[in-house]
Write a protein that holds these residues in place. Structure first.
Motif, PDB file in Angstrom:
ATOM      1  N   THR A 152      -6.428 -11.833  -7.570  1.00 21.25           N
ATOM      2  CA  THR A 152      -5.301 -11.383  -6.743  1.00 21.25           C
ATOM      3  C   THR A 152      -4.514 -12.535  -6.147  1.00 21.25           C
ATOM      4  OG1 THR A 152      -6.587 -11.258  -4.681  1.00 21.25           O
ATOM      5  CG2 THR A 152      -6.587  -9.296  -6.100  1.00 21.25           C
ATOM      6  N   ALA A 153      -4.778 -13.774  -6.541  1.00 20.08           N
ATOM      7  CA  ALA A 153      -4.094 -14.923  -5.937  1.00 20.08           C
ATOM      8  C   ALA A 153      -2.650 -15.014  -6.428  1.00 20.08           C
ATOM      9  CB  ALA A 153      -4.837 -16.217  -6.275  1.00 20.08           C
ATOM     10  N   ALA A 154      -1.794 -15.576  -5.572  1.00 15.59           N
ATOM     11  CA  ALA A 154      -0.433 -15.879  -5.987  1.00 15.59           C
ATOM     12  C   ALA A 154      -0.476 -16.901  -7.116  1.00 15.59           C
ATOM     13  CB  ALA A 154       0.366 -16.435  -4.811  1.00 15.59           C
ATOM     14  N   THR A 155       0.477 -16.820  -8.032  1.00 16.24           N
ATOM     15  CA  THR A 155       0.489 -17.729  -9.171  1.00 16.24           C
ATOM     16  C   THR A 155       1.507 -18.849  -8.949  1.00 16.24           C
ATOM     17  OG1 THR A 155       2.051 -16.288 -10.314  1.00 16.24           O
ATOM     18  CG2 THR A 155      -0.281 -15.979 -10.797  1.00 16.24           C
ATOM     19  N   ALA A 156       1.061 -20.058  -9.186  1.00 16.37           N
ATOM     20  CA  ALA A 156       1.918 -21.239  -9.092  1.00 16.37           C
ATOM     21  C   ALA A 156       1.160 -22.399  -9.695  1.00 16.37           C
ATOM     22  CB  ALA A 156       2.274 -21.552  -7.640  1.00 16.37           C
ATOM     23  N   THR A 157       1.782 -23.106 -10.616  1.00 19.02           N
ATOM     24  CA  THR A 157       1.132 -24.319 -11.101  1.00 19.02           C
ATOM     25  C   THR A 157       1.233 -25.428 -10.056  1.00 19.02           C
ATOM     26  OG1 THR A 157       3.175 -24.966 -12.230  1.00 19.02           O
ATOM     27  CG2 THR A 157       1.496 -23.824 -13.540  1.00 19.02           C
ATOM     28  N   THR A 158       2.322 -25.409  -9.277  1.00 18.10           N
ATOM     29  CA  THR A 158       2.540 -26.437  -8.260  1.00 18.10           C
ATOM     30  C   THR A 158       3.052 -25.798  -6.975  1.00 18.10           C
ATOM     31  OG1 THR A 158       3.092 -28.088  -9.952  1.00 18.10           O
ATOM     32  CG2 THR A 158       3.797 -28.565  -7.701  1.00 18.10           C
ATOM     33  N   TRP A 159       2.482 -26.226  -5.861  1.00 22.75           N
ATOM     34  CA  TRP A 159       2.916 -25.789  -4.529  1.00 22.75           C
ATOM     35  C   TRP A 159       3.731 -26.906  -3.892  1.00 22.75           C
ATOM     36  CZ3 TRP A 159       1.753 -20.980  -2.363  1.00 22.75           C
ATOM     37  CH2 TRP A 159       0.855 -20.197  -3.094  1.00 22.75           C
ATOM     38  N   LEU A 160       4.880 -26.553  -3.340  1.00 20.35           N
ATOM     39  CA  LEU A 160       5.722 -27.483  -2.590  1.00 20.35           C
ATOM     40  C   LEU A 160       5.829 -26.947  -1.175  1.00 20.35           C
ATOM     41  CD1 LEU A 160       7.557 -29.993  -2.521  1.00 20.35           C
ATOM     42  CD2 LEU A 160       9.457 -28.498  -3.210  1.00 20.35           C
ATOM     43  N   LEU A 161       5.327 -27.724  -0.226  1.00 19.78           N
ATOM     44  CA  LEU A 161       5.182 -27.262   1.153  1.00 19.78           C
ATOM     45  C   LEU A 161       6.006 -28.131   2.079  1.00 19.78           C
ATOM     46  CD1 LEU A 161       1.296 -27.002   0.940  1.00 19.78           C
ATOM     47  CD2 LEU A 161       2.917 -25.104   0.672  1.00 19.78           C
ATOM     48  N   LEU A 162       6.839 -27.491   2.889  1.00 17.86           N
ATOM     49  CA  LEU A 162       7.719 -28.190   3.828  1.00 17.86           C
ATOM     50  C   LEU A 162       7.409 -27.738   5.243  1.00 17.86           C
ATOM     51  CD1 LEU A 162      10.236 -29.885   4.630  1.00 17.86           C
ATOM     52  CD2 LEU A 162      11.603 -27.813   4.174  1.00 17.86           C
ATOM     53  N   GLU A 163       7.183 -28.706   6.120  1.00 18.44           N
ATOM     54  CA  GLU A 163       6.928 -28.363   7.521  1.00 18.44           C
ATOM     55  C   GLU A 163       8.206 -27.843   8.174  1.00 18.44           C
ATOM     56  OE1 GLU A 163       5.124 -30.308  11.659  1.00 18.44           O
ATOM     57  OE2 GLU A 163       5.485 -31.596   9.901  1.00 18.44           O
ATOM     58  N   GLN A 164       8.105 -26.660   8.784  1.00 19.68           N
ATOM     59  CA  GLN A 164       9.215 -26.070   9.507  1.00 19.68           C
ATOM     60  C   GLN A 164       8.689 -25.427  10.786  1.00 19.68           C
ATOM     61  OE1 GLN A 164      12.715 -25.997   9.264  1.00 19.68           O
ATOM     62  NE2 GLN A 164      12.254 -25.243  11.320  1.00 19.68           N
ATOM     63  N   PRO A 165       8.800 -26.134  11.919  1.00 23.72           N
ATOM     64  CA  PRO A 165       8.339 -25.544  13.180  1.00 23.72           C
ATOM     65  C   PRO A 165       9.193 -24.346  13.579  1.00 23.72           C
ATOM     66  CG  PRO A 165       8.661 -27.933  13.350  1.00 23.72           C
ATOM     67  CD  PRO A 165       9.306 -27.494  12.073  1.00 23.72           C
ATOM     68  N   GLY A 166       8.741 -23.670  14.622  1.00 22.19           N
ATOM     69  CA  GLY A 166       9.487 -22.540  15.140  1.00 22.19           C
ATOM     70  C   GLY A 166       9.120 -21.232  14.470  1.00 22.19           C
ATOM     71  N   PRO A 167       9.799 -20.152  14.845  1.00 25.65           N
ATOM     72  CA  PRO A 167       9.473 -18.825  14.310  1.00 25.65           C
ATOM     73  C   PRO A 167       9.912 -18.681  12.861  1.00 25.65           C
ATOM     74  CG  PRO A 167      11.433 -18.720  15.689  1.00 25.65           C
ATOM     75  CD  PRO A 167      10.901 -20.115  15.834  1.00 25.65           C
ATOM     76  N   TRP A 168       9.215 -17.777  12.171  1.00 25.71           N
ATOM     77  CA  TRP A 168       9.544 -17.449  10.790  1.00 25.71           C
ATOM     78  C   TRP A 168       9.886 -15.969  10.687  1.00 25.71           C
ATOM     79  CZ3 TRP A 168       4.259 -19.697   8.870  1.00 25.71           C
ATOM     80  CH2 TRP A 168       4.305 -21.095   8.883  1.00 25.71           C
ATOM     81  N   GLY A 169      10.879 -15.654   9.870  1.00 26.09           N
ATOM     82  CA  GLY A 169      11.162 -14.269   9.564  1.00 26.09           C
ATOM     83  C   GLY A 169      10.379 -13.810   8.350  1.00 26.09           C
ATOM     84  N   ALA A 170      10.660 -12.564   7.928  1.00 22.65           N
ATOM     85  CA  ALA A 170       9.901 -11.994   6.814  1.00 22.65           C
ATOM     86  C   ALA A 170      10.056 -12.825   5.541  1.00 22.65           C
ATOM     87  CB  ALA A 170      10.340 -10.555   6.559  1.00 22.65           C
TER      88      ALA A 170
END
Length: 313
Positions: free
Chosen positions: A18-36
């Motif tokens: 059931t895991a999300a599929t991605a060969t590569t993850w790109l992660l960016l730090e973004q403080p503060g609230p997140w929407g949907a």
């Protein structure tokens, strides 16, 4: 009102495959609230968020936002942001880190190259280097996406940090709200569902040793879902828990039945029959919907080690 994660657990819905599929993850730090849809509904410029989504489309790269656990204050747009990129294909995986004050520079990355496992653009554009710290535990906490992620994920992230675990980040979306709290462990890209602090600590300890913990594991993001289930089944059947030694090399068939070939670096191969079933009785697959559904599940029917004479078949 019952939460989707509570219902899923009470019905003992399996998490494998059931895991999300991605060969590569790109992660960016973004403080503060997140929407949907955090890439376009946070303090990140929504135009940039849409551009990142478009750049990643079809490349195998999955872009997500991360933030430090705790209070979600935003210190301002000029702050230095942490960036991670992780390629999760076994045997070719890597985890690199960088920092930037200009998130828009991520658009200069070679997304197709990143998806294929080429990290050179991360170094050229952002000065990215191999990550030298602890493995990362990304805990989904986006309550605007699904309240289970906030109600279950945020306390887990806080508990891990309070107990001295390093490398813990909150992340916007890992899929499968009903398996909350959900966690992705990098560099190897294995996701976990219904994860408690003990499971996450064990998974991180395993990652430090080059080992995969299969308890509560949803699968490796490098593979499509039938392959995720097949690889985990081979690990259990063969007692093989070393990271990077098993690969999904062939998948035949289509929904709702596949024959998946899993190969070991030592030459052994297995053929795994995976059938797609429906999780019954009907239940909500997210707290954000009142519609009852029957989420697909990956059921391993058979694991068969292939003899050398059968490898050509």
């Amino acid at each position: 009102m019952s939460r989707c994660a509570t219902v899923s657990q009470s019905l003992d819905e399996p998490v494998s495959g059931t895991a999300a599929t991605a060969t590569t993850w790109l992660l960016l730090e973004q403080p503060g609230p997140w929407g949907a849809k955090a890439l376009t509904s946070s303090h990140l410029d929504p135009e940039l968020g849409r551009a990142l989504e478009a750049a990643a489309d079809g490349t195998g790269v999955r872009v997500a936002l991360i933030r430090r656990p705790g209070r979600h204050a935003d210190p301002g747009t000029s702050a230095t942001r942490q960036v991670y990129a992780a390629h999760t294909v076994p045997g070719r995986g890597w985890l690199h880190s960088a920092t930037t004050r200009e998130p828009r520079r991520l658009l200069d990355l070679d997304f197709a190259g990143l998806g294929a496992g080429d990290h050179r653009s991360l170094g050229a554009v952002l000065g990215g280097r191999p990550h030298q710290g602890e493995p990362l535990a990304l805990v989904c906490t986006n309550g605007k996406r699904d309240r289970c992620c906030a109600l279950l994920g945020r306390p887990l992230a806080a508990e891990l940090v309070a107990s001295g675990v390093r490398g813990v980040w909150e992340v916007t979306h890992l899929g499968g709200h009903r398996f909350a709290p959900t966690v992705l462990v990098l560099p190897y890209g294995y996701a976990y569902g219904r994860a408690g602090a003990h499971t996450v600590k064990e998974a991180l300890h395993g990652a430090r040793e080059g080992r995969v913990v299969v308890e509560g594991c949803r699968g490796c993001s490098a593979w499509e879902r039938p392959g995720q289930a097949a690889e985990l089944a081979v690990r259990s059947a063969a007692g093989e828990y070393r990271a990077g030694v098993l690969s999904v090399v062939r998948t035949d068939g289509a929904a709702a039945r596949w024959e998946v070939t899993v190969a070991h670096t030592d030459g052994r191969r297995w053929r795994v029959t995976v059938a797609q079933g429906a999780s019954l009785p009907p239940r909500p697959d997210s707290c954000g919907t009142a519609v009852l559904g029957t989420p697909a599940r990956m059921d391993v029917v058979e694991v068969r080690e292939l003899r050398p004479t059968a490898l050509a078949s």
